[in-house]
Design an enzyme around this catalytic site. Structure first.
Site, mmCIF file in Angstrom:
data_model
loop_
_atom_site.group_PDB
_atom_site.id
_atom_site.type_symbol
_atom_site.label_atom_id
_atom_site.label_comp_id
_atom_site.label_asym_id
_atom_site.label_seq_id
_atom_site.Cartn_x
_atom_site.Cartn_y
_atom_site.Cartn_z
ATOM 1 N N HIS A 101 37.787 37.302 34.876
ATOM 2 C CA HIS A 101 37.561 37.053 36.309
ATOM 3 C C HIS A 101 38.359 35.830 36.762
ATOM 4 O O HIS A 101 39.026 35.841 37.792
ATOM 5 C CB HIS A 101 36.083 36.740 36.570
ATOM 6 C CG HIS A 101 35.177 37.935 36.557
ATOM 7 N ND1 HIS A 101 35.415 39.050 37.312
ATOM 8 C CD2 HIS A 101 34.017 38.172 35.895
ATOM 9 C CE1 HIS A 101 34.440 39.939 37.106
ATOM 10 N NE2 HIS A 101 33.574 39.424 36.240
ATOM 11 N N ASP B 133 29.604 44.193 38.464
ATOM 12 C CA ASP B 133 30.959 44.082 39.024
ATOM 13 C C ASP B 133 31.418 45.439 39.549
ATOM 14 O O ASP B 133 31.964 45.542 40.648
ATOM 15 C CB ASP B 133 31.946 43.631 37.941
ATOM 16 C CG ASP B 133 31.623 42.254 37.405
ATOM 17 O OD1 ASP B 133 31.032 41.466 38.168
ATOM 18 O OD2 ASP B 133 31.959 41.976 36.249
ATOM 19 N N GLU C 99 34.321 36.472 31.520
ATOM 20 C CA GLU C 99 34.427 35.465 32.589
ATOM 21 C C GLU C 99 35.847 34.916 32.686
ATOM 22 O O GLU C 99 36.343 34.643 33.786
ATOM 23 C CB GLU C 99 33.426 34.327 32.363
ATOM 24 C CG GLU C 99 31.960 34.754 32.348
ATOM 25 C CD GLU C 99 31.534 35.547 33.575
ATOM 26 O OE1 GLU C 99 32.088 35.328 34.663
ATOM 27 O OE2 GLU C 99 30.644 36.413 33.428
#
Ligand code: ZN
Length: 356
Positions: free
Chosen positions: A137, A209, A134
């Site tokens: 990202h 993703d 995360e």
């Protein structure tokens, strides 16, 4: 529609969410000959709808309806009503007298991403992997120009996901540029790139993703004419099977050679943007560690907190329950909570489909 005389003053209104499969005979002049497209509300529409649904709900001073409206693109009026109701349920559960921004945020996350699965047990290693994923990202989104601002990043499992990085568009976007599409692919690849860079591993966490990135790249090449090599052409005619959902059959209208070029172009786009994500992250390796460690400590970070970490500042956490009474407190909160069919807090999924 037979049987109606034209001078009887009868107006017939009908609604459908599949205008593409209507029989042309229905649409001939004198029958259903006016068409009104009702699209989902835009950001101002959503704010106004929220105002309507919070009219009788006691809300705290910190609640900013325009921020909520901005963070709910694609929501219908019924979804927004549901959002307010979920927020009221959450607030009532903690015996609050009024709804705070916190409750709306929680309700939005629940409606968008599914309920938190706090009981799910993750090993330290899994948490670490999710935190770096995360954080990847987040940083790619942060340092890539033309991506939506980071709204929230969390490593609390929700629905099917182990973690979520949520961006918040500033406006409803109806058009996507090539640059933005490519940046989106980089953003999607940021998770896997971070995992590879720091932990030197590939996990299934990036599966969704990768699927979305590949799908985007395929659309760029085959539908939106964004490939320089293949030019502004559309490849693959879609046959939408009536009443069976979309993209049931796709039949090829190009040569084997073109098929190979398409495959190569899709691969090139994804790999180019994967490299872009990896380059950003390797140049910001210290920040990647900082964000991941903060995620492991706090589990959820909002956009402002991510910004603080990037600027090298410490995160200040204040209590989520504020003590300032709102000036617009009216009525009792529990009165405004609408509980339908005994489904208190059980709707942990996506917004319910609303008949058009
Ligand atoms: Zn991811």
């Amino acid at each position: 529609m037979d049987g109606f005389e034209s001078n009887e003053g009868v107006i017939l209104i009908a609604a459908t969410n599949r205008p593409d499969v209507l029989d042309p005979a229905l649409l001939r002049p004198g029958r259903f000959d006016r068409r009104v497209v009702v699209s989902p509300p835009d950001v101002r529409g959503r704010e106004a709808i929220l105002k309507v649904h919070t009219r009788k709900t006691p809300i705290a001073q910190d609640v900013n309806l325009s921020v909520i409206a901005r963070g709910t693109p694609g929501f219908s009026g019924a979804d927004l009503e549901n959002l307010v109701n979920e927020a009221a349920l959450l607030a009532a559960r903690t015996d609050k007298k009024y709804l705070e921004m916190f409750d709306f945020e929680q309700a939005k996350d629940k409606v968008l991403m599914g309920a938190e699965r706090k009981s799910m047990v993750l090993t330290e290693q899994e948490k670490r992997t999710t935190a770096y994923h995360e954080a990847g990202h987040t940083l790619v989104g942060k340092f890539l120009p033309g991506t939506d601002p980071i709204h929230k990043v969390t490593i609390i499992p929700r629905g099917m996901a182990l973690g979520v990085t949520q961006t918040l568009p500033n406006e409803d976007r109806v058009n996507l540029s090539k640059e933005r599409a490519e940046n989106n692919i980089s953003f999607l690849m940021g998770g896997r790139a971070a995992e590879e860079l720091v932990l030197n591993q590939k996990t299934t966490g990036a599966g969704n993703d990768i699927e979305r990135a590949t799908d985007l790249a395929r659309k760029m090449v085959c539908e939106w004419g964004m490939s320089d090599i293949l030019g502004p052409l559309s490849f693959g005619q879609k046959e939408e099977a009536i009443f069976l959902g979309r993209e049931i059959a796709q039949h090829r209208d190009y040569s084997e050679q073109t098929a190979q070029t398409i495959d190569r172009e899709i691969r090139d786009i994804v790999e180019k943007n994967y490299k872009c994500a990896k380059d950003i992250l390797s140049s910001k390796l210290n920040l990647l560690h900082d964000v991941a460690l903060a995620l492991l400590e706090y589990e959820t970070l909002d956009g402002a907190e991510v910004e603080r970490i990037i600027q090298g500042l410490k995160i200040e956490r204040k209590s989520t329950v504020s003590n300032t009474p709102p000036d617009n407190l009216k009525g009792n909160l529990t009165d405004s909570v609408k509980v339908e069919s005994g489904a208190v807090g059980t709707s942990g999924g996506t917004p319910a489909p609303v008949p058009a």
